[in-house]
Design a protein around this motif. Structure first.
Motif, PDB file in Angstrom:
ATOM      1  N   ASP A 193      15.550  23.864  -5.233  1.00  0.00           N
ATOM      2  CA  ASP A 193      14.531  25.373  -5.026  1.00  0.00           C
ATOM      3  C   ASP A 193      13.278  25.698  -6.010  1.00  0.00           C
ATOM      4  O   ASP A 193      13.332  26.425  -6.683  1.00  0.00           O
ATOM      5  N   TYR A 194      14.271  25.451  -7.333  1.00  0.00           N
ATOM      6  CA  TYR A 194      13.839  25.922  -8.829  1.00  0.00           C
ATOM      7  C   TYR A 194      12.729  25.248  -9.236  1.00  0.00           C
ATOM      8  O   TYR A 194      11.619  25.896  -9.504  1.00  0.00           O
ATOM      9  N   LEU A 195      13.082  24.093  -9.048  1.00  0.00           N
ATOM     10  CA  LEU A 195      12.372  22.932  -9.313  1.00  0.00           C
ATOM     11  C   LEU A 195      10.764  23.151  -8.409  1.00  0.00           C
ATOM     12  O   LEU A 195       9.422  23.512  -9.021  1.00  0.00           O
ATOM     13  N   LEU A 196      10.658  23.230  -7.098  1.00  0.00           N
ATOM     14  CA  LEU A 196       9.921  23.637  -6.030  1.00  0.00           C
ATOM     15  C   LEU A 196       8.863  24.766  -6.508  1.00  0.00           C
ATOM     16  O   LEU A 196       7.996  25.413  -6.622  1.00  0.00           O
ATOM     17  N   GLU A 197       9.911  26.010  -6.508  1.00  0.00           N
ATOM     18  CA  GLU A 197       9.326  27.850  -6.808  1.00  0.00           C
ATOM     19  C   GLU A 197       8.556  26.987  -8.235  1.00  0.00           C
ATOM     20  O   GLU A 197       7.987  28.072  -8.366  1.00  0.00           O
ATOM     21  N   ALA A 198       8.958  26.520  -9.299  1.00  0.00           N
ATOM     22  CA  ALA A 198       8.755  27.192 -10.852  1.00  0.00           C
ATOM     23  C   ALA A 198       7.268  26.466  -9.978  1.00  0.00           C
ATOM     24  O   ALA A 198       6.213  27.067 -11.321  1.00  0.00           O
ATOM     25  N   ALA A 199       6.867  25.016 -10.024  1.00  0.00           N
ATOM     26  CA  ALA A 199       5.536  24.770  -9.776  1.00  0.00           C
ATOM     27  C   ALA A 199       4.478  25.478  -8.854  1.00  0.00           C
ATOM     28  O   ALA A 199       3.320  25.789  -9.102  1.00  0.00           O
TER      29      ALA A 199
END
Length: 256
Positions: free
Chosen positions: A28-34
């Motif tokens: 969730d963190y990486l996809l939302e950051a992107a």
């Protein structure tokens, strides 16, 4: 500020990917950051998050999804002409090859990637996986040279977990070249550091680890193997790193 939030989420995602403690998934963190970075015109953060998402997918065995995610990083790295992103993309591509069991392709990819960018932490990380892939090909002298350089760098950086990766790889070379007691001690020392720092091995690394431990136990016998492993775990971190560094220097010179 959404740009700052994207980079904070990126850092959180990277930490979760390395710790893998079951409490938080990096997904969730990486996809939302992107997503946030893309919506606020921050291509660098989008590229970095996409690369780590690719690495997480590779570690999970989903190499097709990993390769697809990595196209974002590669495109942005070329558009920005950013050496650090090129190196990170090479690292992620190397993980995909290693997950697929293609050590030759991993060596070619990681060998190019380790020269990109000025981030010594990233370059060390790449060299460790290059060394591991070289060991998988039986190229122990070259692997030792790469890992000796990586050890020298990580000592300067003060990254004990990164140094433990070099100690671990040195243990594999010791096992292959017949230094079984040293191999068992070094693997015991590396495992102790992993447990103290709570940063485990990535999934595609585990077969190398299991094979080395099994081979050492078979060579030494269960009792001596366990004693050597305990002795390694009791070593001071500096002692274990220095022992591995000296071994790697000798191996890189062709002295077995």
């Amino acid at each position: 500020d959404c740009a700052e939030k994207a980079r904070a989420l990126l850092c959180h995602g990277i930490t979760a990917a390395h710790l893998r403690d079951g409490k938080e998934s990096p997904e969730d963190y990486l996809l939302e950051a992107a997503r946030l970075a893309r919506s606020h015109d921050d291509p660098w953060t989008e590229a970095y998050a996409s690369a780590y998402w690719s690495m997480w997918q590779a570690n999970s065995g989903h190499t097709a999804a990993a390769a697809e995610a990595l196209t974002v990083t590669c495109d942005i790295a070329e558009r920005l002409d950013d050496p650090l992103l090129r190196g990170l993309a090479g690292l992620a591509r190397g993980w995909i090859h290693m997950t697929n069991g293609d050590s030759s392709a991993a060596v070619e990819t990681l060998g190019r990637a380790c020269e990109f960018g000025a981030d010594e932490h990233q370059r060390h990380f790449i060299r460790v996986y290059l060394g591991l892939a070289l060991i998988g090909l039986g190229r122990y002298v070259t692997a030792a040279a790469v890992l000796y350089e990586a050890t020298a760098t990580v000592i300067e950086l003060g990254n004990v977990r990164g140094a433990a990766a070099c100690v671990e790889c040195c243990g594999y070379i010791c096992e292959k070249l017949g230094h079984w007691q040293d191999g068992a001690r070094l693997l015991g020392a590396a495992r102790a550091v992993r447990e103290r720092t709570e940063v485990p091995l990535f999934n595609f690394w585990l077969p190398h680890n299991r094979a080395a431990h099994a081979a050492l136990e078979a060579r030494l016998g269960a009792q001596e193997y366990a004693a050597c492993s305990r002795a390694g775990a009791a070593m001071r971190e500096e002692e274990a790193i220095n022992a591995a560094s000296l071994r790697l220097k000798r191996f890189s010179a062709g002295v077995s």
